[in-house]
Design an enzyme around this catalytic site. Structure first.
Site, PDB file in Angstrom:
ATOM      1  N   SER A  11       0.854  -1.317  -0.073  1.00  0.00           N
ATOM      2  CA  SER A  11      -0.029   0.142   0.093  1.00  0.00           C
ATOM      3  C   SER A  11       0.907   1.239   0.074  1.00  0.00           C
ATOM      4  O   SER A  11       0.403   2.087  -0.610  1.00  0.00           O
ATOM      5  CB  SER A  11      -0.910   0.011   1.180  1.00  0.00           C
ATOM      6  OG  SER A  11      -0.176  -0.190   2.531  1.00  0.00           O
ATOM      7  N   ASP A  64      -0.891   7.256  10.032  1.00  0.00           N
ATOM      8  CA  ASP A  64      -1.596   6.562  10.872  1.00  0.00           C
ATOM      9  C   ASP A  64      -1.281   5.305  11.969  1.00  0.00           C
ATOM     10  O   ASP A  64      -1.799   4.646  12.234  1.00  0.00           O
ATOM     11  CB  ASP A  64      -2.737   5.834  10.067  1.00  0.00           C
ATOM     12  CG  ASP A  64      -2.187   4.936   9.017  1.00  0.00           C
ATOM     13  OD1 ASP A  64      -0.873   4.963   8.984  1.00  0.00           O
ATOM     14  OD2 ASP A  64      -2.785   4.596   7.943  1.00  0.00           O
ATOM     15  N   HIS A  99       1.421   3.843   7.617  1.00  0.00           N
ATOM     16  CA  HIS A  99       1.634   4.480   6.331  1.00  0.00           C
ATOM     17  C   HIS A  99       2.307   5.900   6.632  1.00  0.00           C
ATOM     18  O   HIS A  99       2.163   6.860   7.266  1.00  0.00           O
ATOM     19  CB  HIS A  99       0.278   4.605   5.484  1.00  0.00           C
ATOM     20  CG  HIS A  99      -0.538   3.374   5.397  1.00  0.00           C
ATOM     21  ND1 HIS A  99      -1.256   3.021   6.313  1.00  0.00           N
ATOM     22  CD2 HIS A  99      -0.320   2.457   4.250  1.00  0.00           C
ATOM     23  CE1 HIS A  99      -1.890   1.793   5.714  1.00  0.00           C
ATOM     24  NE2 HIS A  99      -1.100   1.493   4.811  1.00  0.00           N
TER      25      HIS A  99
END
Length: 243
Positions: free
Chosen positions: A18, A184, A187
């Site tokens: 991600s 967060d 990330h």
């Protein structure tokens, strides 16, 4: 009909989870920063897959990385998901399997003549990620010590393979208020993305010194023949190696 030479842009290929998928987003903008730095010298292509681990990415590789003839450089940025506790069966990958998967992924790139820069998993802010998991109804299955082990294994594996390694984990924890490098807990924030880009740009420049054009591709606007720009492009293509 006239046959025109086609200018082929060299490519820098970003492969990962991600953090690579989001690399052109507002927060996780490290890919966009690379693209800006290498504009008119190389295309930056991102192939990131949220939630994937090295087991998934090793199986995926032949489907998305089958022809690298225009690729001059690459990054492999995996491990944040592998570094989960066993209860997370979908993402957890044992440390020794993570190492072997990294070796296989690097070997796939090397088969096409590309030595990728391996990036370690970033540092984890466990408290922030735990809050994020609670708010989204997910099970918290990570911790900072576990992430550090996978980051060290990643660095050691790259060294064993004699490919470049960017130790992002260490670079982060050496920063003051390093938790702010994450949006967060897991990330990268914009600040974290800027740190990664600041480290990756010189590493790519050094590695690709002989594989990237030193000048911008194609003539500058004020170098064009104002009456016949096609003539300028034909001359430039004839005088430069473009394939």
């Amino acid at each position: 009909m006239a046959v025109h030479k086609v200018v082929k842009w060299p490519k820098i290929f970003l492969f990962g989870d991600s953090i690579t998928q989001f690399c052109f987003s507002g927060e996780g903008c490290w890919g966009a920063l690379l693209a800006d730095h290498f504009q008119r010298r190389a295309d930056v292509v991102a192939r990131g897959f949220s939630g994937y681990n090295t087991r998934d990415c090793r199986a995926l590789l032949p489907h998305v990385v089958s022809d690298l003839k225009d690729v001059v450089g690459a990054t492999v940025f995996l491990g944040a998901n592998d570094a989960s506790e066993m209860i997370n069966r979908q993402q957890y990958v044992p440390l020794q399997d993570y190492v072997q998967n990294l070796k296989d992924i690097v070997a796939h790139f090397q088969k096409f003549g590309v030595d990728p820069i391996v990036i370690t998993p970033p540092a984890l802010d466990g408290e922030a990620w735990q809050r994020n998991c609670a708010e989204s109804g997910r099970l918290y299955t990570k911790n900072e010590e576990l992430t550090a082990k996978y980051a060290q294994a990643c660095s050691n594996t790259a060294n064993d393979l004699k490919v470049p390694c960017l130790d992002l984990h260490t670079a982060m924890i050496n920063q003051e208020d390093w938790q702010g490098l994450l949006c967060d807990g897991l990330h990268l924030s914009r600040r974290g993305s800027e740190l990664l880009a600041s480290l990756l740009v010189p590493a790519l420049e050094k590695q690709l010194e002989k594989r990237l054009p030193s000048q911008l591709l194609l003539p500058l606007w004020d170098e064009l023949d104002a009456e016949d720009p096609s003539k300028s492009f034909t001359e430039w293509c004839n005088n430069n190696r473009i394939t």
